[in-house]
Scaffold this motif. Structure first.
Motif, PDB file in Angstrom:
ATOM      1  N   GLN A  26       1.961  -1.908   4.177  1.00 14.91           N
ATOM      2  CA  GLN A  26       0.948  -2.953   4.338  1.00 14.91           C
ATOM      3  C   GLN A  26       0.804  -3.715   3.029  1.00 14.91           C
ATOM      4  O   GLN A  26       0.625  -3.119   1.969  1.00 14.91           O
ATOM      5  N   CYS A  29       0.842  -1.189   0.000  1.00 16.08           N
ATOM      6  CA  CYS A  29       0.000   0.000   0.000  1.00 16.08           C
ATOM      7  C   CYS A  29       0.884   1.249   0.000  1.00 16.08           C
ATOM      8  O   CYS A  29       2.002   1.233   0.503  1.00 16.08           O
ATOM      9  N   LYS A  39      -5.791  -2.833   5.547  1.00 20.40           N
ATOM     10  CA  LYS A  39      -5.567  -2.122   6.809  1.00 20.40           C
ATOM     11  C   LYS A  39      -6.557  -0.975   7.035  1.00 20.40           C
ATOM     12  O   LYS A  39      -7.218  -0.910   8.074  1.00 20.40           O
ATOM     13  N   HIS A  40      -6.661  -0.074   6.072  1.00 18.71           N
ATOM     14  CA  HIS A  40      -7.548   1.076   6.245  1.00 18.71           C
ATOM     15  C   HIS A  40      -8.614   1.181   5.158  1.00 18.71           C
ATOM     16  O   HIS A  40      -9.393   2.133   5.153  1.00 18.71           O
ATOM     17  N   CYS A  47      -7.035  -2.213   0.194  1.00 20.40           N
ATOM     18  CA  CYS A  47      -6.029  -2.356   1.249  1.00 20.40           C
ATOM     19  C   CYS A  47      -6.710  -2.922   2.500  1.00 20.40           C
ATOM     20  O   CYS A  47      -7.711  -2.366   2.970  1.00 20.40           O
ATOM     21  N   HIS A  65       0.078   3.998   1.547  1.00 20.69           N
ATOM     22  CA  HIS A  65      -0.104   4.725   2.801  1.00 20.69           C
ATOM     23  C   HIS A  65       0.895   4.261   3.854  1.00 20.69           C
ATOM     24  O   HIS A  65       1.629   5.060   4.424  1.00 20.69           O
ATOM     25  N   GLU A  66       0.897   2.970   4.123  1.00 19.09           N
ATOM     26  CA  GLU A  66       1.847   2.387   5.072  1.00 19.09           C
ATOM     27  C   GLU A  66       2.388   1.098   4.465  1.00 19.09           C
ATOM     28  O   GLU A  66       1.882   0.617   3.461  1.00 19.09           O
ATOM     29  N   SER A  79      -8.471   1.727   1.803  1.00 18.99           N
ATOM     30  CA  SER A  79      -8.347   2.464   0.539  1.00 18.99           C
ATOM     31  C   SER A  79      -8.367   1.472  -0.612  1.00 18.99           C
ATOM     32  O   SER A  79      -7.866   0.358  -0.494  1.00 18.99           O
ATOM     33  N   GLU A  99      -7.176   6.876   3.312  1.00 20.11           N
ATOM     34  CA  GLU A  99      -5.838   7.281   3.771  1.00 20.11           C
ATOM     35  C   GLU A  99      -4.806   7.363   2.644  1.00 20.11           C
ATOM     36  O   GLU A  99      -3.837   8.104   2.737  1.00 20.11           O
ATOM     37  N   ALA A 100      -5.005   6.576   1.602  1.00 19.20           N
ATOM     38  CA  ALA A 100      -4.028   6.542   0.502  1.00 19.20           C
ATOM     39  C   ALA A 100      -4.450   7.406  -0.681  1.00 19.20           C
ATOM     40  O   ALA A 100      -3.880   7.297  -1.768  1.00 19.20           O
TER      41      ALA A 100
HETATM   42  S1  FES Z   1      -2.149   1.033   5.022  1.00 16.47           S
HETATM   43 FE1  FES Z   1      -3.333   0.963   3.205  1.00 16.47          FE
HETATM   44  S2  FES Z   1      -4.784   2.564   3.451  1.00 16.47           S
HETATM   45 FE2  FES Z   1      -3.591   2.624   5.245  1.00 16.47          FE
END
Ligand code: FES
Length: 145
Positions: free
Chosen positions: A58, A53, A78-79, A76, A55-56, A81, A94-95
């Motif tokens: 992940q 990802c 995790k969050h 994703c 964003h982080e 997106s 988040e992404a």
């Molecule tokens: S780690 Fe993928 S949207 Fe946050």
């Protein structure tokens, strides 16, 4: 430099939804890459994205779980997106306003080939050097196009 390497068939990617493999980049680091179907008739039938990802750190595709695809997007875990499977672009969460890191491939006669000069094919499946166990990649890829 990598020669063209046959990865799998378009039929397999479309049937399985995703197809994961591992490459080694020019910095000698292993990176997981995700093949996903692209439904846009003006593009290749399959696109390849680094399994991370924006964003982080992940993984989008997790061993034992796979990747979640919905409506032409990869989600994703995790969050939440979602990224367009054809362009890699994300316009939400988040992404938002980011694009997945692409890896060059081409499709010919229904077969998918790795053509990225910065990525040497290692094997099908997840990176064997990933030992951090947090769902993130084992290293930061230097692949950039
Ligand atoms: S780690 Fe993928 S949207 Fe946050």
């Amino acid at each position: 430099m990598s020669d063209r390497h046959r990865l799998t068939s378009v039929e397999t990617v479309e049937a399985e939804g995703t197809w994961l493999f591992t490459v080694r980049d020019n910095y000698d680091e292993d990176t997981e890459v995700l093949l996903v179907p692209c439904g846009d008739p003006d593009r290749e039938a399959v696109e390849a994205w680094v399994n991370r990802c924006t964003h982080e750190a992940q993984k989008l595709y997790r061993e034992g779980v796979g990747a979640v695809l919905r409506g032409g997007e990869v989600i994703c875990p995790k969050h939440g997106s979602s990224f367009d499977t054809c362009s890699g672009y994300c316009d939400n969460g988040e992404a938002a306003e980011t694009t997945l890191v692409s890896v060059e491939t081409e499709v010919e006669d229904g077969q998918v080939y790795l053509t990225d000069e910065d990525a040497r094919f290692l094997y099908e499946g997840p990176s064997l050097s990933d030992d951090d166990g947090d769902g993130g990649p084992s290293s930061t890829s230097h692949i950039s196009l």
